[in-house]
Write an enzyme that holds these catalytic residues in place. Structure first.
Site, mmCIF file in Angstrom:
data_model
loop_
_atom_site.group_PDB
_atom_site.id
_atom_site.type_symbol
_atom_site.label_atom_id
_atom_site.label_comp_id
_atom_site.label_asym_id
_atom_site.label_seq_id
_atom_site.Cartn_x
_atom_site.Cartn_y
_atom_site.Cartn_z
ATOM 1 N N TYR A 109 0.786 -1.234 0.000
ATOM 2 C CA TYR A 109 0.000 0.000 0.000
ATOM 3 C C TYR A 109 0.821 1.289 0.000
ATOM 4 O O TYR A 109 0.535 2.210 -0.771
ATOM 5 C CB TYR A 109 -0.983 0.035 1.186
ATOM 6 C CG TYR A 109 -1.982 1.170 1.087
ATOM 7 C CD1 TYR A 109 -3.056 1.098 0.202
ATOM 8 C CD2 TYR A 109 -1.839 2.326 1.854
ATOM 9 C CE1 TYR A 109 -3.955 2.150 0.080
ATOM 10 C CE2 TYR A 109 -2.737 3.376 1.750
ATOM 11 C CZ TYR A 109 -3.792 3.292 0.868
ATOM 12 O OH TYR A 109 -4.663 4.329 0.743
ATOM 13 N N ARG A 140 0.011 -7.922 -5.076
ATOM 14 C CA ARG A 140 -0.634 -7.674 -3.787
ATOM 15 C C ARG A 140 -0.118 -6.421 -3.097
ATOM 16 O O ARG A 140 -0.865 -5.742 -2.390
ATOM 17 C CB ARG A 140 -0.448 -8.880 -2.856
ATOM 18 C CG ARG A 140 -1.241 -10.117 -3.272
ATOM 19 C CD ARG A 140 -1.110 -11.216 -2.230
ATOM 20 N NE ARG A 140 -1.859 -12.407 -2.584
ATOM 21 C CZ ARG A 140 -3.134 -12.635 -2.293
ATOM 22 N NH1 ARG A 140 -3.824 -11.699 -1.658
ATOM 23 N NH2 ARG A 140 -3.729 -13.762 -2.641
ATOM 24 N N ILE A 206 7.447 -22.067 -3.013
ATOM 25 C CA ILE A 206 6.542 -21.981 -1.869
ATOM 26 C C ILE A 206 5.151 -22.018 -2.463
ATOM 27 O O ILE A 206 4.712 -21.072 -3.104
ATOM 28 C CB ILE A 206 6.797 -20.723 -1.028
ATOM 29 C CG1 ILE A 206 8.188 -20.798 -0.380
ATOM 30 C CG2 ILE A 206 5.725 -20.578 0.058
ATOM 31 C CD1 ILE A 206 8.587 -19.564 0.412
#
Length: 292
Positions: A109, A140, A206
């Site tokens: 953000y 993200r 992952i």
């Protein structure tokens, strides 16, 4: 660092239908993943819905996971945030018992510059009681960790041992592979391109898919790391539709649907996430039956 070669699984956090953490189901998920032959587990990454757990819940999940894993595989804690000072305190206070490393996503953000990202990780590296794996996931966070920044961090801080790279930018990955220290780990953060990243020198994945199908994922990752790409490609291609469905309506809703079909946990997620549509759930169930 050998513990982080191969398959890591970003483990889900199961919830009861009332929204509370389901520790019995979490135990089943952990054992299902370990029995599937993975090398390590990541507790409370994005897939674990860490953003919707409070501090007390996160502490309990970490401690339960450590006790249940009991050293059988490697264990990584997801600790990130966009308030550097607060994250530094969280890391200082983290109970490291049973854990081998920290996975820390680049700040979301705020959209820091590359120098801001560098200084953020520098502050973490100064206090971290465990090795750090960087996590670059621009979709993200809203900002990319450039290859130059990754390499700079890898060279400047010996306790920064690798990166979970989920930019999808192969040019960037090429640059990291070319310029990184030899022992710095480039780990795939995207299930669909793990084989390709290993072919260029990556250390493994992952995985989200590995929550449901740990044996298949860990098997083809080991084949890839051994250079047996023709064998690995068979499973890789077999998993394409299942993998696509895992992310069709957001993660971890997709993989929780598969785990419910396997009888391991409920498919409950916390708002703002919601369960997948009936149409997608039916497709996931069909693929799970085919592959499990």
């Amino acid at each position: 660092m050998n513990r982080f070669y191969g398959t890591g699984v970003a483990i889900i956090t199961p919830f009861q239908t009332n929204g509370q953490v389901d520790y019995d189901a979490l135990g089943r998920v952990i054992n299902h993943i370990i029995d599937g032959g993975v090398e390590y587990i990541v507790s409370l990454g994005t897939t674990g819905e860490s953003a919707t757990l409070n501090a007390g819940e996160r502490k309990q999940v970490w401690e339960f996971t450590s006790k249940t894993v009991a050293g059988r595989v490697g264990l990584v804690a997801g600790l990130g945030g966009n308030n550097t000072a607060e994250l530094v305190e969280d890391i200082k206070n983290f109970n490291v018992a049973g854990y081998d490393a920290i996975l820390s996503a680049s700040p979301n953000y705020n959209k820091p510059t590359q120098e801001g990202i560098y200084q953020h990780y520098k502050a973490i590296a100064a206090v971290a009681p465990l090795p750090i794996i960087l996590y670059n996931v621009p979709s993200r966070t809203g900002s990319n960790v450039a290859a130059e920044t990754t390499v700079r961090l890898a060279r400047d801080f010996k306790n920064i041992i690798g990166i979970k790279e989920a930019s999808g930018n192969f040019d960037q990955m090429n640059q990291i592979m070319r310029d990184k220290p030899e022992d710095f780990l480039l780990i795939s953060g995207d299930d669909p391109i793990s084989l390709q990243m290993i072919a260029m020198g990556g250390a493994g994945v992952i995985s989200v898919v590995g929550n449901a199908l740990p044996q298949k994922v860990s098997g083809y990752i080991r084949e890839s790391l051994a250079g047996n790409f023709k064998t690995a490609a068979k499973t890789h291609l077999e998993l394409i539709e299942f993998t696509r469905l895992m992310f069709a309506e957001g993660s971890p809703a997709g993989v929780k649907t598969a785990l419910k079909e396997l009888g391991i946990c409920e498919d409950t997620v916390r708002l703002p996430l919601v369960q997948v549509s009936t149409a997608t759930a039916d497709k996931i169930k069909a693929e799970t039956k085919k592959l499990a």
